[in-house]
Structures are given as structure tokens and as C-alpha cells.
Enzyme design. Sequence first.
Site, PDB file in Angstrom:
ATOM      1  N   GLY A 124       0.809  -1.215   0.000  1.00 33.71           N
ATOM      2  CA  GLY A 124       0.000   0.000   0.000  1.00 33.71           C
ATOM      3  C   GLY A 124       0.837   1.258   0.000  1.00 33.71           C
ATOM      4  O   GLY A 124       1.248   1.758   1.050  1.00 33.71           O
ATOM      5  N   THR A 126       0.021   3.860  -2.762  1.00 30.26           N
ATOM      6  CA  THR A 126      -0.859   4.879  -3.341  1.00 30.26           C
ATOM      7  C   THR A 126      -1.970   5.295  -2.369  1.00 30.26           C
ATOM      8  O   THR A 126      -2.551   4.463  -1.670  1.00 30.26           O
ATOM      9  CB  THR A 126      -1.482   4.335  -4.646  1.00 30.26           C
ATOM     10  N   GLY A 131      -0.269   9.489  -5.655  1.00 29.75           N
ATOM     11  CA  GLY A 131      -0.062   8.388  -6.601  1.00 29.75           C
ATOM     12  C   GLY A 131       1.329   8.508  -7.189  1.00 29.75           C
ATOM     13  O   GLY A 131       2.297   8.030  -6.605  1.00 29.75           O
ATOM     14  N   GLN A 342      -8.900  -4.386 -34.201  1.00 28.90           N
ATOM     15  CA  GLN A 342      -9.186  -3.959 -35.574  1.00 28.90           C
ATOM     16  C   GLN A 342      -9.168  -5.150 -36.536  1.00 28.90           C
ATOM     17  O   GLN A 342     -10.017  -5.262 -37.417  1.00 28.90           O
ATOM     18  CB  GLN A 342      -8.144  -2.901 -36.004  1.00 28.90           C
ATOM     19  N   GLU A 369       2.323   0.892 -11.249  1.00 29.14           N
ATOM     20  CA  GLU A 369       3.766   0.852 -10.938  1.00 29.14           C
ATOM     21  C   GLU A 369       4.540   1.941 -11.687  1.00 29.14           C
ATOM     22  O   GLU A 369       5.660   1.725 -12.147  1.00 29.14           O
ATOM     23  CB  GLU A 369       4.331  -0.548 -11.171  1.00 29.14           C
TER      24      GLU A 369
HETATM   25  C1  LIG Z   1      -5.757  -1.644 -11.074  1.00 26.32           C
HETATM   26  C2  LIG Z   1      -4.704  -0.899 -10.296  1.00 26.32           C
HETATM   27  C3  LIG Z   1      -3.932  -1.578  -9.356  1.00 26.32           C
HETATM   28  C4  LIG Z   1      -2.993  -0.883  -8.573  1.00 26.32           C
HETATM   29  N1  LIG Z   1      -2.298  -1.553  -7.597  1.00 26.32           N
HETATM   30  C5  LIG Z   1      -1.538  -0.836  -6.719  1.00 26.32           C
HETATM   31  C6  LIG Z   1      -0.929  -1.473  -5.586  1.00 26.32           C
HETATM   32  O1  LIG Z   1      -1.022  -2.691  -5.399  1.00 26.32           O
HETATM   33  N2  LIG Z   1      -0.246  -0.704  -4.703  1.00 26.32           N
HETATM   34  C7  LIG Z   1      -0.109   0.647  -4.847  1.00 26.32           C
HETATM   35  O2  LIG Z   1       0.509   1.290  -4.004  1.00 26.32           O
HETATM   36  N3  LIG Z   1      -0.656   1.278  -5.929  1.00 26.32           N
HETATM   37  C8  LIG Z   1      -1.360   0.569  -6.861  1.00 26.32           C
HETATM   38  N4  LIG Z   1      -1.937   1.196  -7.939  1.00 26.32           N
HETATM   39  C9  LIG Z   1      -1.784   2.648  -8.067  1.00 26.32           C
HETATM   40  C10 LIG Z   1      -0.925   3.092  -9.241  1.00 26.32           C
HETATM   41  O3  LIG Z   1       0.426   2.815  -9.003  1.00 26.32           O
HETATM   42  C11 LIG Z   1      -1.220   4.599  -9.442  1.00 26.32           C
HETATM   43  O4  LIG Z   1      -2.550   4.682  -9.945  1.00 26.32           O
HETATM   44  C12 LIG Z   1      -0.248   5.261 -10.374  1.00 26.32           C
HETATM   45  O5  LIG Z   1       1.031   5.314  -9.797  1.00 26.32           O
HETATM   46  C13 LIG Z   1      -0.700   6.696 -10.748  1.00 26.32           C
HETATM   47  O6  LIG Z   1      -1.084   7.424  -9.631  1.00 26.32           O
HETATM   48  P1  LIG Z   1      -2.508   8.192  -9.643  1.00 26.32           P
HETATM   49  O7  LIG Z   1      -3.530   7.214 -10.039  1.00 26.32           O
HETATM   50  O8  LIG Z   1      -2.663   8.899  -8.350  1.00 26.32           O
HETATM   51  O9  LIG Z   1      -2.372   9.251 -10.825  1.00 26.32           O
HETATM   52  P2  LIG Z   1      -1.743  10.728 -10.699  1.00 26.32           P
HETATM   53  O10 LIG Z   1      -0.423  10.656 -10.034  1.00 26.32           O
HETATM   54  O11 LIG Z   1      -2.761  11.637 -10.132  1.00 26.32           O
HETATM   55  O12 LIG Z   1      -1.528  11.072 -12.225  1.00 26.32           O
HETATM   56  C14 LIG Z   1      -2.562  11.573 -13.089  1.00 26.32           C
HETATM   57  C15 LIG Z   1      -1.925  11.879 -14.440  1.00 26.32           C
HETATM   58  O13 LIG Z   1      -0.937  12.923 -14.278  1.00 26.32           O
HETATM   59  C16 LIG Z   1       0.311  12.485 -14.770  1.00 26.32           C
HETATM   60  N5  LIG Z   1       1.393  13.034 -13.937  1.00 26.32           N
HETATM   61  C17 LIG Z   1       1.494  13.026 -12.588  1.00 26.32           C
HETATM   62  N6  LIG Z   1       2.632  13.598 -12.202  1.00 26.32           N
HETATM   63  C18 LIG Z   1       3.296  13.962 -13.348  1.00 26.32           C
HETATM   64  C19 LIG Z   1       4.547  14.583 -13.626  1.00 26.32           C
HETATM   65  N7  LIG Z   1       5.377  14.929 -12.642  1.00 26.32           N
HETATM   66  N8  LIG Z   1       4.875  14.814 -14.921  1.00 26.32           N
HETATM   67  C20 LIG Z   1       4.041  14.455 -15.927  1.00 26.32           C
HETATM   68  N9  LIG Z   1       2.855  13.851 -15.716  1.00 26.32           N
HETATM   69  C21 LIG Z   1       2.490  13.605 -14.447  1.00 26.32           C
HETATM   70  C22 LIG Z   1       0.270  10.955 -14.636  1.00 26.32           C
HETATM   71  O14 LIG Z   1       1.221  10.341 -15.497  1.00 26.32           O
HETATM   72  C23 LIG Z   1      -1.177  10.673 -15.040  1.00 26.32           C
HETATM   73  O15 LIG Z   1      -1.289  10.683 -16.431  1.00 26.32           O
HETATM   74  C24 LIG Z   1      -2.821   0.513  -8.771  1.00 26.32           C
HETATM   75  C25 LIG Z   1      -3.568   1.175  -9.744  1.00 26.32           C
HETATM   76  C26 LIG Z   1      -4.501   0.504 -10.496  1.00 26.32           C
HETATM   77  C27 LIG Z   1      -5.313   1.272 -11.511  1.00 26.32           C
END
Ligand SMILES: Cc1cc2nc3c(=O)[nH]c(=O)nc-3n(C[C@H](O)[C@H](O)[C@H](O)COP(=O)(O)OP(=O)(O)OC[C@H]3O[C@@H](n4cnc5c(N)ncnc54)[C@H](O)[C@@H]3O)c2cc1C
Length: 388
Positions: A124, A126, A131, A342, A369
Site C-alpha cells: 500500500g 498509493t 499516486g 481492428q 507501478e
Molecule cells: C488496477 C490498479 C492496481 C494498482 N495496484 C496498486 C498497488 O497494489 N499498490 C499501490 O501502491 N498502488 C497501486 N496502484 C496505483 C498506481 O500505481 C497509481 O494509480 C499510479 O502510480 C498513478 O497514480 P494516480 O492514479 O494517483 O495518478 P496521478 O499521479 O494523479 O496522475 C494523473 C496523471 O498525471 C500524470 N502526472 C502526474 N505527475 C506527473 C509529472 N510529474 N509529470 C508528468 N505527468 C504527471 C500521470 O502520469 C497521469 O497521467 C494501482 C492502480 C490501479 C489502476
Amino acid sequence: MSFELSPEHEQFRRTVRDFAQKEIAPRAAEWDREHHFPVDVVRKMGQLGLFGLTAPEEYGGADGDFTSLCVAIEEIGRVDQSMGITLEAAVGLGITPILSYGTDEQKQTWLPDLVAGEKLAGFGLTEPGAGSDAGATKTKAELVGGEWVVNGSKQFITNSGSELTSLVTVTARTGETASGQAEISAIVVPVDTAGFTAEKAYDKLGWHASDTHPLSFDDARVPEDHLLGERGRGYAQFLATLDDGRVAIAALAVGCIQACLDMSLGYAGDRQTFGGPIGRKQGLAFQVADLEVMLHASRLLTYKAAAMKDAGAPVKDFKQAASIAKLYATESAVTATRIATQVFGGYGFMEEYPVARFYRDAKVLEIGEGTSEVQRLLIARGLGLPVE
Ligand SMILES: Cc1cc2nc3c(=O)[nH]c(=O)nc-3n(C[C@H](O)[C@H](O)[C@H](O)COP(=O)(O)OP(=O)(O)OC[C@H]3O[C@@H](n4cnc5c(N)ncnc54)[C@H](O)[C@@H]3O)c2cc1C
């Protein structure tokens, strides 16, 4: 450097492929449709030794290399991305942090069941507000009377609420550093801890048969010795864990691209239009040729990174290779599923063919990840650019 797969790796690949064909492929569509996490098959994966591939023998593992784990994830992911991510997260995010940073006692307590696939652990990092910027964690853990009292929440955590889940390792603020920054540590929270809740599973676009929950911690108390690794090093530990995870996700993407190629080749030979198979038309055949190119390039990048890990390459070089493999293979997988859909025309949009499931499953590969943007950021920094 050489990164040919050995005859033993190829033999192992055949074993996992046979298992995947027999135990997973026939039921994957049903699990997907019913959002069912197949506990019986996860246990069988454990009996085959897939969760213990990289763990030492003393915990019931095979003491094998990281490349073998990537081969297993690729082969499982080739028939079902949900079971592929279940394996990837169970080992890379569940077992590896304990193996890498746990005390002897912690390893003895938690690893045997995880390695056997009898139990699963989540990771855990995120949170709703943290994120990509995972250091912005708000979850707190306070040491009170020999116990960590954890408060806060985590989001999108894989393998965190299944019938098999025994614990979740979480990052939490445990204080402030001398320079006034958040001190982040990793703490193991068993799922039977009062105050810990795995909330209702998410309704996801894909990976329907994988287990993903939001988590909440309301005065969840665990003994002081549940600190994993050094106090204040939790964030650094998690980032190192993610380097390996990126290569493993790339392997999952390779399995996805291979599936797209297999499905497209078969269909291109069968489907008739204008008096012949669609594979006779250049417009179609060239797209299938592109799949082959993506597959080869992604596989090479992935297994090169895995070989670097196994050979103990310098961390900086491995990090760069891991991000490159993750970025290229996952973006290729998304493109590959678009091409395969497609190729199948209208049938590609129908759930009766697996191609639709792969199309839905692929997108998250570019997110989990570390998103594609984060990989580009890391690669650019690795090149020495002062990018923020
Ligand atoms: C099905 C699933 C399983 C997961 N499993 C786990 C898990 O087991 N453990 C865990 O800890 N997490 C887990 N995650 C979380 C995952 O690692 C995060 O969703 C991911 O790292 C992105 O974080 P966020 O969703 O908060 O997006 P955000 O960080 O809010 O990003 C939103 C957008 O902004 C962009 N962005 C953000 N910062 C920047 C920057 N500095 N420069 C350019 N672009 C940027 C991102 O690339 C993205 O396009 C999981 C996610 C999913 C969907």
C-alpha cells in the site's frame, strides 16, 4: 551482455504454458464476466511453485532468478492478464519487500505461507492524494506504548482484500526528519488487525478477476516490531521495490502482445472477405507484421532488464533499463490490443472473443507501478536532464 534465455528457462516456460492452457485459459472469460477472483487456481499456482520462484529454499522457495519470474508472468499473462497481475503483485509487491527488508523473525513468520501461495500480501503506497507523487503520503503511524497506531487510507491496492490476503505493507508518516521533511516508514498490517478495513472492491475497466480495494486505517494498532526495514527508509524501500516491479509489468505486457499476435494470426488466416483470407490484404498483413516487431522489441528490452537484475548490474543502469522496458512494452501492448481488435473487425468488439478482454485489460499497464509519464521523467533524468 548476453540475455538469451537458457534451455532451463525455455523448459520452465513450457511447464507454465501447459498449466496456463489447462487451468486458466478455459475459465478466464467467465472470471472476467463475473468479476471472480479464483482462489482455487491461485492456490494451484502456488502448488506449481510460482510464488516462490525467487524466494530462498528455507522459506519454501526455489531460489531461482528474476528472469524465471518474468517468464512465468509473461506466460500466465498470455492467457489472462488478471492472473498475470495477481502473480506479479503477489511476488513483486507482497513477498519481495519482506524478503529484502524483513528481519529473520519477520521472514519466518510471514514468508512460508506467501511463498506457498496459501496467503497473499498487498503493498500500500498509493493514496487518494498520493499516486505518482507517492511521497505526499498522509497516512500516519504513531508509536504509542510499544505499538504503531496507523490512521489514514490507501487506494487501488492489489491483492489486498481477497480471501487469501493475510497482510498489507503500507507506507506511513512516522515523524519528521531533521530538515523538516516527512519521515516515511513501512509497516506491516495483518488484515485481522482491528481498525483495518479493505473496502468494497473497485469496479474496474479491466483486470476484472484481480483483487483491488481501497483500504482504511482507523486507529489500527500493530506491535512495534511490525516496522519493515529501517525507520524513515520506507519510501526509498518502496521505490527500489518498484524498479523490479516495472520489469515484471513489462513481462506482463509481453504476454499481452504475444496473445494479440497469436489471435490476429489465426483470424487473419480464417476470415474471408472479397474472395480470400483477410491476411492476403496488405493493409491487414502489415498491421500483423507490426505486432511481431513490437513483440520482439518488447521482449528483448524486458529480458535484458531482467538479466541485468540477475547479474547484479549497477542500480542506476538497472533503473534506467527497467523504466525503458516498462514504457516501451506497456505502450506497445496498448497499441497491440488496438490492432488486434481492428483485425477482428466487429467481432473484436464482442466479448465472445478474448481480444475484447485484452483490449480492456491493457490500458492499466501504462498506469500501474509508475505511469508512462513517470517513466519518461525517470529516463530523461537518467540521461542527465534537469527535468522536474
Ligand atoms: C488496477 C490498479 C492496481 C494498482 N495496484 C496498486 C498497488 O497494489 N499498490 C499501490 O501502491 N498502488 C497501486 N496502484 C496505483 C498506481 O500505481 C497509481 O494509480 C499510479 O502510480 C498513478 O497514480 P494516480 O492514479 O494517483 O495518478 P496521478 O499521479 O494523479 O496522475 C494523473 C496523471 O498525471 C500524470 N502526472 C502526474 N505527475 C506527473 C509529472 N510529474 N509529470 C508528468 N505527468 C504527471 C500521470 O502520469 C497521469 O497521467 C494501482 C492502480 C490501479 C489502476
